[in-house]
Enzyme design. Structure first.
Site, PDB file in Angstrom:
ATOM      1  NE  ARG A 194     -73.127 112.179  38.423  1.00  0.00           N
ATOM      2  CZ  ARG A 194     -73.470 111.810  37.193  1.00  0.00           C
ATOM      3  NH1 ARG A 194     -74.755 111.701  36.872  1.00  0.00           N
ATOM      4  NH2 ARG A 194     -72.559 111.527  36.285  1.00  0.00           N
ATOM      5  CB  SER A 245     -66.365 113.035  40.181  1.00  0.00           C
ATOM      6  OG  SER A 245     -65.895 112.411  39.008  1.00  0.00           O
ATOM      7  CD  GLU A 315     -70.525 113.844  41.407  1.00  0.00           C
ATOM      8  OE1 GLU A 315     -70.696 112.641  41.712  1.00  0.00           O
ATOM      9  OE2 GLU A 315     -70.143 114.192  40.292  1.00  0.00           O
TER      10      GLU A 315
END
Length: 322
Positions: A194, A245, A315
């Site tokens: 990520r 998420s 995130e």
């Protein structure tokens, strides 16, 4: 108090004059489509946020460079955004220019068996995934449930099912801070879980991507996509606005489980909720405000840190917050 009010009014007038100049520049130089006083709820999958003064869609790289040079020379606040699938805008007005690369939407399959894809940063990742499946090309199945842009996916190194963009990106064409267009190879992109080179160098802008896929069987690829869609529908709150998420999974653990184990699953703040279906999702279930959502994200982070000593990494991108 009176002096502060007068100062605020003068500042607003000055900002308004600046924005008028920006709009005139966009018109006079044929930069591209633009909107004024934009409701940011329409540009964020959370469906929350304030407004922004100007949102512009540059026609091409030349026009983008012209716009950026003008904004920088005049010290005008700006930010490049994708499709808003990983953003939480504040409720405040964004006193600057938001730039969207929707016009960077070319897509060309080429090479042996059409396994290479040259695609613009503004192209829909989900659309690209489904297109590749129809062509019998494998490698993008993981992206069939990610509603962002290709550029945003590269920036975040978006992924799912133990794979991500780093596995299929061959090279990325970027605009540098000094307005040069260069190509970065996969290794130079520094893809990790990520994250990518672009997250660490935010003054670089993704323009175009070369992806390398592989030949597969269309029926098998489409079956995988179908199975995963069913699994997402069963395990994720897709019926509500969200940004996917909230936290990255820490090593050897799952963020959703940690939040749930803290007793926060189903917790409500205003119109927002830590999903009672999946605790790593915060959803806008009933006209939530940006503050409602941010409160729950911060609470979940702090509670997990307090209970387990794990500093969960968010995130999502917070835009226009203090």
């Amino acid at each position: 108090m009176i002096l502060q009010l007068e100062y605020t009014k003068r500042l607003e007038r000055l900002l308004g004059d600046y924005m008028k100049d920006v709009v005139e520049f966009i018109k006079d130089n044929n930069i591209g489509k633009f909107d004024e006083d934009v409701n940011l709820k329409k540009h964020c999958t959370y469906k929350v946020g304030g407004t922004c003064k100007v949102m512009v869609y540059p026609k091409d790289t030349k026009k983008l460079v012209s716009l950026l040079k003008y904004l920088k020379a005049n010290n005008i606040l700006y930010r490049v955004i994708g499709k808003g699938s990983n953003i939480l805008f504040s409720n405040k007005e964004y006193n600057g220019v938001l730039i969207k690369l929707d016009e960077f939407n070319e897509c060309d399959f080429y090479g042996r068996n059409n396994t290479k894809v040259k695609v613009g940063a503004g192209y829909s990742l989900l659309k690209l995934s489904l297109m590749a499946a129809k062509k019998g090309l494998t490698g993008l199945e993981f992206a069939s449930g990610i509603p962002g842009s290709v550029g945003g996916a590269v920036f975040m190194n978006a992924g799912a099912y133990k794979t991500d963009m780093g596995y299929i990106v061959e090279s990325v064409k970027v605009l540098t801070p000094d307005f040069k267009v260069i190509k970065l190879e996969n290794k130079e992109m520094d893809f990790h879980y990520r994250t990518s080179f672009l997250q660490k160098h935010r003054d670089y802008i993704c323009l175009e991507v070369i992806l390398k896929l592989a030949v597969g069987k269309r029926e098998a690829i489409e079956e995988v996509i179908k199975e995963r869609r069913i699994r997402r529908e069963e395990s994720q709150p897709l019926e509500y606005p969200s940004a996917g998420s909230v936290f990255r999974n820490p090593p050897d653990n799952f963020a959703g489980k940690l939040v749930e184990d803290c007793g926060l699953k189903g917790l409500i703040k205003g119109g927002a909720m830590i999903s009672d279906k999946h605790a790593n999702f915060v959803i806008n279930y009933k006209d939530a405000s940006s503050d409602d959502i941010k409160y729950l994200i911060d609470l979940a982070h702090d509670k997990v840190l307090e209970e387990y000593g794990i500093d969960l990494k968010v995130e999502q991108e917070f835009v226009n917050w203090d």
